[in-house]
Design an enzyme around this catalytic site. Structure first.
Site, PDB file in Angstrom:
ATOM      1  N   ASP A 245      -1.587   7.401   8.137  1.00 33.00           N
ATOM      2  CA  ASP A 245      -1.350   5.975   8.462  1.00 33.00           C
ATOM      3  C   ASP A 245      -0.221   5.884   9.498  1.00 33.00           C
ATOM      4  OD1 ASP A 245      -1.847   4.850   5.051  1.00 33.00           O
ATOM      5  OD2 ASP A 245      -3.120   4.406   6.786  1.00 33.00           O
TER       6      ASP A 245
ATOM      7  N   LEU B 215      -5.297   2.723  10.495  1.00 30.73           N
ATOM      8  CA  LEU B 215      -6.199   3.595   9.740  1.00 30.73           C
ATOM      9  C   LEU B 215      -6.663   2.833   8.502  1.00 30.73           C
ATOM     10  CD1 LEU B 215      -7.423   6.445  10.023  1.00 30.73           C
ATOM     11  CD2 LEU B 215      -5.742   7.225   8.359  1.00 30.73           C
ATOM     12  N   ASP B 216      -7.925   2.437   8.535  1.00 28.78           N
ATOM     13  CA  ASP B 216      -8.499   1.670   7.423  1.00 28.78           C
ATOM     14  C   ASP B 216      -9.213   2.621   6.473  1.00 28.78           C
ATOM     15  OD1 ASP B 216      -9.588  -0.832   6.124  1.00 28.78           O
ATOM     16  OD2 ASP B 216     -11.450   0.170   6.722  1.00 28.78           O
TER      17      ASP B 216
ATOM     18  N   ASP C 291      -5.300  -2.555  12.328  1.00 27.21           N
ATOM     19  CA  ASP C 291      -5.185  -1.722  11.136  1.00 27.21           C
ATOM     20  C   ASP C 291      -5.401  -0.303  11.646  1.00 27.21           C
ATOM     21  OD1 ASP C 291      -7.106  -1.631   7.997  1.00 27.21           O
ATOM     22  OD2 ASP C 291      -5.570  -0.308   8.829  1.00 27.21           O
TER      23      ASP C 291
ATOM     24  N   GLU D 217      -0.729  -3.390  10.410  1.00 20.88           N
ATOM     25  CA  GLU D 217      -0.631  -3.332   8.942  1.00 20.88           C
ATOM     26  C   GLU D 217       0.618  -2.586   8.526  1.00 20.88           C
ATOM     27  OE1 GLU D 217      -3.547  -0.918   6.959  1.00 20.88           O
ATOM     28  OE2 GLU D 217      -2.504  -1.113   5.052  1.00 20.88           O
ATOM     29  N   GLU D 218       1.015  -1.608   9.322  1.00 18.25           N
ATOM     30  CA  GLU D 218       2.113  -0.706   8.912  1.00 18.25           C
ATOM     31  C   GLU D 218       3.487  -1.153   9.373  1.00 18.25           C
ATOM     32  OE1 GLU D 218       1.175   1.109   6.708  1.00 18.25           O
ATOM     33  OE2 GLU D 218      -0.971   1.287   7.063  1.00 18.25           O
TER      34      GLU D 218
ATOM     35  N   ASP E  40       0.845  -1.213   0.000  1.00 16.17           N
ATOM     36  CA  ASP E  40       0.000   0.000   0.000  1.00 16.17           C
ATOM     37  C   ASP E  40       0.874   1.255   0.000  1.00 16.17           C
ATOM     38  OD1 ASP E  40      -2.129  -1.685   0.254  1.00 16.17           O
ATOM     39  OD2 ASP E  40      -2.765  -0.979   2.230  1.00 16.17           O
TER      40      ASP E  40
ATOM     41  N   GLU F  94      -8.091  -7.325   9.401  1.00 13.34           N
ATOM     42  CA  GLU F  94      -9.287  -6.854   8.689  1.00 13.34           C
ATOM     43  C   GLU F  94     -10.334  -7.980   8.640  1.00 13.34           C
ATOM     44  OE1 GLU F  94      -7.180  -5.604   5.103  1.00 13.34           O
ATOM     45  OE2 GLU F  94      -7.640  -3.507   5.516  1.00 13.34           O
TER      46      GLU F  94
HETATM   47  P1  AHG Z   1      -6.307   0.200   4.235  1.00 12.51           P
HETATM   48  O1  AHG Z   1      -6.667   1.628   3.962  1.00 12.51           O
HETATM   49  O2  AHG Z   1      -6.218  -0.124   5.699  1.00 12.51           O
HETATM   50  O3  AHG Z   1      -5.088  -0.240   3.467  1.00 12.51           O
HETATM   51  O4  AHG Z   1      -7.527  -0.707   3.748  1.00 12.51           O
HETATM   52  C1  AHG Z   1      -8.076  -0.472   2.481  1.00 12.51           C
HETATM   53  C2  AHG Z   1      -8.965  -1.617   2.146  1.00 12.51           C
HETATM   54  C3  AHG Z   1     -10.342  -1.542   2.781  1.00 12.51           C
HETATM   55  O5  AHG Z   1     -10.512  -0.466   3.649  1.00 12.51           O
HETATM   56  C4  AHG Z   1     -11.308  -1.412   1.619  1.00 12.51           C
HETATM   57  O6  AHG Z   1     -12.413  -2.267   1.770  1.00 12.51           O
HETATM   58  C5  AHG Z   1     -10.474  -1.829   0.412  1.00 12.51           C
HETATM   59  O7  AHG Z   1      -9.116  -1.610   0.745  1.00 12.51           O
HETATM   60  C6  AHG Z   1     -10.826  -1.009  -0.798  1.00 12.51           C
HETATM   61  O8  AHG Z   1     -10.053  -1.527  -1.864  1.00 12.51           O
HETATM   62  P2  AHG Z   1     -10.280  -0.941  -3.345  1.00 12.51           P
HETATM   63  O9  AHG Z   1      -9.800   0.481  -3.298  1.00 12.51           O
HETATM   64  O10 AHG Z   1      -9.430  -1.851  -4.211  1.00 12.51           O
HETATM   65  O11 AHG Z   1     -11.749  -1.065  -3.638  1.00 12.51           O
HETATM   66 MN    MN Z   2      -7.694  -1.646   6.039  1.00 12.73          MN
HETATM   67 MN    MN Z   3      -4.839   0.672   7.004  1.00 12.43          MN
HETATM   68 MN    MN Z   4      -3.177   0.403   3.766  1.00 12.17          MN
END
Ligand code: AHG
Ligand code: MN
Ligand code: MN
Ligand code: MN
Length: 344
Positions: A71, A117-118, A115, A94-95, A65, A276
């Site tokens: 984050d 910050l999701d 996680d 996650e980080e 990511d 998650e």
């Molecule tokens: P994070 O921000 O913790 O990395 O999680 C992102 C995840 C989750 O929050 C979400 O359901 C999904 O990524 C969205 O993915 P897309 O942008 O591919 O739809």
């Molecule tokens: Mn997440």
């Molecule tokens: Mn996250």
């Molecule tokens: Mn992330």
């Protein structure tokens, strides 16, 4: 639920009054540290536009990511608060590529995966985000500490929860006795019980929630399910925030289904198991719903599994292991299970 403002029930009080929770003092102390972290993250998220905290940090994390400045800050806030809780032996974030072992705590009871910050890709345009956490009982409190203590199937979870930074800041938790929601009252700085015993509605709304941009990558059962939603006599509504916390929270309160399946591009799915998929599955099941990867119950998946490559058996102890996931009301998740079973 009507809140009695002369008798506010905080998260700590709610846990302490439940006499048959084993070690409720420890859990209460642990939740205090989680609450503090979520309040500080909520404040940072809400002031990000004023404090230059939007935008990328410039690094990428172990799951590839792009990491946001928030984050990093959210991660530091959570680690610092949990490190000082005296109840955590190991953290998985996650980080952070590797587990964080907490020094100087003996005979600790818990490990935590989180996680911080999701949905952080949404932060710069002010769309709701959240924090997700899963609390595991450490199996081996002996001297030799090992990560397999936290790599347990989700059905062994002690507690799980999320905090959603939405129009209000709401903490939703379960420790195996139902799901309960607490709203942050900013005038007193406390999370107050506002949603006791959340249950997915018996007459769930017809909503499907997914990143439909991946449609061409999905396998046939998932594609068929979405076609059925569109061709239903009363077509389903499509709702997708792109923050798992927000999409799961709506599914919990309204019904319907949220899914992020494994696909041709991401063969093991996108969402991570420990912080998650597993915590959200525990919450959804406790609220009367279901959560599967299409063929198996997510809470029965084992994060540690053997990969047989030729004559070599490689035991994967990946703390950032991913899985496909379909979660929500029984009506919709059972249809997914039928479609996958018919594929066999
Ligand atoms: P994070 O921000 O913790 O990395 O999680 C992102 C995840 C989750 O929050 C979400 O359901 C999904 O990524 C969205 O993915 P897309 O942008 O591919 O739809
Ligand atoms: Mn997440
Ligand atoms: Mn996250
Ligand atoms: Mn992330």
């Amino acid at each position: 639920m009507q809140v009695d403002h002369s008798n506010p029930i905080t998260l700590s009080r709610f846990i302490l009054q439940d006499k048959d929770i084993v070690q409720n003092n420890d859990l209460c102390i642990l939740f205090n540290s989680i609450e503090l972290a979520c309040k500080v993250i909520s404040s940072a998220v809400r002031r990000a536009g004023l404090t230059g905290l939007y935008g990328l940090d410039g690094s990428t994390n172990s799951t590839g990511d792009d990491v946001k400045k928030l984050d990093i800050l959210s991660n530091e806030i959570f680690i610092n608060s949990l490190r000082n809780s005296t109840k955590i032996e190991v953290m998985v974030s996650e980080e952070n590529e590797d587990p964080i072992w907490v020094e100087g705590v003996s005979g600790c009871k818990y490990g935590i995966a989180f996680d911080p910050l999701d949905g952080s890709s949404n932060i710069d345009c002010n769309i709701s985000t959240g924090t997700i956490f899963a609390i595991y009982a450490m199996k081996n409190t002996g001297t030799r500490r090992q990560i397999s203590d936290i790599l347990q199937p989700g059905r062994q979870l002690v507690a799980a929860g999320y905090c959603m930074y939405g129009s209000s800041t709401q903490m939703v938790v379960t420790y195996g006795k139902g799901v309960h929601g607490f709203t942050l009252d900013p005038t007193i700085g406390s999370f107050i019980l506002s949603h006791k015993n959340i249950r997915i509605p018996a007459n769930p709304k017809t909503i499907y929630s997914c990143n439909e941009g991946n449609f061409a990558l999905w396998d046939a059962p998932t594609q068929q399910f979405v076609q059925e939603c569109k061709n239903a006599p009363k077509p389903y509504a499509a709702r997708y925030v792109g923050s798992m916390v927000s999409d799961v929270h709506r599914t919990l309160l309204y019904g319907g289904i949220f899914f992020y399946p494994a696909d041709k591009k991401s063969k093991t799915g996108k969402l991570r198991m420990l912080y998650e998929a597993i915590p959200m599955s525990f919450i959804v099941e406790q609220a009367g719903g279901l959560s599967t990867n299409g063929t198996q119950r997510v809470l029965d998946l084992n994060p540690v599994h053997d990969l047989k490559a030729n004559f070599l058996t490689l035991t994967i102890t990946q703390i950032h292991e991913r899985t496909g996931i379909f979660l929500g009301c029984n009506r919709d998740v059972n249809r997914i299970l039928e479609l996958y079973a018919a594929q066999k």
